[in-house]
Scaffold this active site. Structure first.
Site, PDB file in Angstrom:
ATOM      1  N   VAL A 157       1.002  -1.186  -0.056  1.00 55.02           N
ATOM      2  CA  VAL A 157      -0.001  -0.011   0.005  1.00 55.02           C
ATOM      3  C   VAL A 157       0.824   1.098  -0.043  1.00 55.02           C
ATOM      4  CG1 VAL A 157      -1.919   1.300   1.122  1.00 55.02           C
ATOM      5  CG2 VAL A 157      -1.669  -1.100   1.178  1.00 55.02           C
ATOM      6  N   ASP A 158       1.877   1.305   0.754  1.00 57.59           N
ATOM      7  CA  ASP A 158       2.767   2.244   0.706  1.00 57.59           C
ATOM      8  C   ASP A 158       3.449   2.497  -0.797  1.00 57.59           C
ATOM      9  OD1 ASP A 158       3.165   3.736   3.373  1.00 57.59           O
ATOM     10  OD2 ASP A 158       3.878   1.915   4.070  1.00 57.59           O
ATOM     11  N   VAL A 159       3.879   1.544  -1.249  1.00 51.37           N
ATOM     12  CA  VAL A 159       4.323   1.382  -2.987  1.00 51.37           C
ATOM     13  C   VAL A 159       3.338   2.255  -3.647  1.00 51.37           C
ATOM     14  CG1 VAL A 159       5.159   0.287  -4.640  1.00 51.37           C
ATOM     15  CG2 VAL A 159       6.028  -0.229  -2.143  1.00 51.37           C
ATOM     16  N   ALA A 194       3.093   5.733  -3.059  1.00 52.25           N
ATOM     17  CA  ALA A 194       4.380   6.563  -3.472  1.00 52.25           C
ATOM     18  C   ALA A 194       4.309   6.651  -5.038  1.00 52.25           C
ATOM     19  CB  ALA A 194       5.638   5.765  -3.259  1.00 52.25           C
TER      20      ALA A 194
END
Length: 381
Positions: free
Chosen positions: A167-169, A172
């Site tokens: 999810v962070d990727v 980003a």
């Protein structure tokens, strides 16, 4: 060679993963990125082991190359003023503080838009700045409440997270896209704007066909292991020494698969005559296919099936995946040689390929406060 973002100055107030990955992408393509950390530093600096040959956390190293690093204590008036001077002529600011925190220091979007009307201000949060503002934006939590864990794992097992902070990727990548869109619009209007990215929104968008199916049918999909809800056979199968993924997308590929497995008779079975019936009888079909695949190694089936026009591949470890990409000529890694210190480290290369103005790697992830002179003398005078 002039890079696409040469001349763009980015003040990076973010830490951990989503923000730093976004700003590293901008830095790879020419932006000047100044990483601003608290006296304690980015949390990932201490996430050890594992470490690089230089003793640096591999987590921190993965998303902080091509940057300069300064330290600023927002509670110190002199340091805060120096930071504001750094922001005064910046093009982009990226932050992932909990909503409302930066307003205490005059570092929120509305305050900085008065200081620098051309500023593109990117905020990354877990759940936005309204009712979800107080919720912690941890990737695991978002995978849970955002539905991803409910469709990940074996049908009879427990919900599972993905093996990386996916999810962070996704956030980003969305942040990078949003920043570039805002910069493009600024070319016409001369005005900056705020880019708002949430981990929750990034995940729901990233669920693509699964969220679309839910909206259309009113039913949430269930966990299916490695199977596909709409195609069969399209999953993993045991072999003599490992696991092979087989992705049959049409009847022609299915016929070729049966020939290679010595199961041609199944082509006359009404349960497997077309994709919809194969989906309905997925479990029976998997058992019959696996009775054949367990007789030989995964590498054998990957080569034989691909040779027959059936998409297939051995389930690789990450090390094997890097070697596989290299064998395909994809140049998956890059040697980062610091132009000032000659320090070297090898990292995964940018996945973005441009034919004339590609990514460049000129500096290793910076030490804490390594470029402090930029804050002490932001104008360079």
């Amino acid at each position: 060679m002039t890079q696409p973002l040469q001349g763009i100055k980015v003040v990076d107030l973010s830490r951990i993963l989503a923000g730093p990955l976004c700003t590293m992408t901008l830095a790879d393509f020419g932006a000047e990125v100044i990483k601003v950390e608290s006296p304690a530093g980015d949390e990932t600096r201490s996430w050890k082991p594992p470490v690089t040959d230089a003793g640096v956390s591999t987590y921190y190293s993965a998303v902080n190359r091509n940057k300069q690093a300064v330290v600023a204590d927002f509670a110190d008036p002199a340091q805060l003023q120096a930071l504001l001077e750094l922001i005064r002529d910046a093009d982009v600011l990226v932050e992932n503080f909990r909503p409302g925190v930066l307003a205490k220091f005059g570092l929120d979007y509305h305050s900085l838009a008065e200081l620098n009307p051309r500023l593109v201000y990117c905020s990354i949060s877990g759940f936005g700045d309204k009712q979800g503002a107080a919720l912690p934006g941890f990737d695991l939590l978002v995978q849970a409440v955002g539905g991803l864990m409910s469709i990940t794992g074996e049908p009879q097992g427990t919900p599972s997270k993905v093996g990386v902070a996916l999810v962070d990727v996704l956030a980003a990548q969305n942040a990078t896209t949003g920043i570039l869109l805002a910069l493009r619009e600024r070319d016409a209007s001369g005005q900056g704007q705020q880019v708002n990215i949430t981990l929750m929104g990034s995940l729901l968008s990233g669920l693509t066909n699964q969220s679309s199916s839910t909206l259309a049918t009113g039913r949430s999909p269930a966990r299916m292991g490695n199977a596909h809800p709409s195609i069969a056979p399209y999953e993993t199968f045991r072999t003599a020494d490992g696991v092979v993924a087989i992705a049959v997308g049409n009847d022609r590929q299915f016929a070729a698969l049966l020939r290679e497995l010595g199961l041609e008779a199944l082509g006359q079975d009404p349960r497997f005559a077309e994709n919809s019936s194969r989906v309905a009888h997925r479990e029976e079909l998997k058992e019959l296919i696996e009775n054949a695949t367990v007789t030989r190694p995964a590498a054998y089936w990957a080569e034989a099936l691909m040779g027959a026009g059936v998409p297939a591949g051995k389930v690789n470890s990450i090390a094997e995946a890097i070697d596989f990409a290299r064998d395909l000529g994809l140049e998956p890694t890059a040697l980062i040689r610091d132009r000032h210190t000659a320090q070297e480290t090898r990292q995964i290369a940018s996945p973005i390929g441009l034919s004339r103005t590609g990514a460049q790697y000129h500096s290793v992830p910076p030490a804490h406060g390594q470029h402090q002179q930029l804050l002490l003398n932001p104008t360079g005078s």
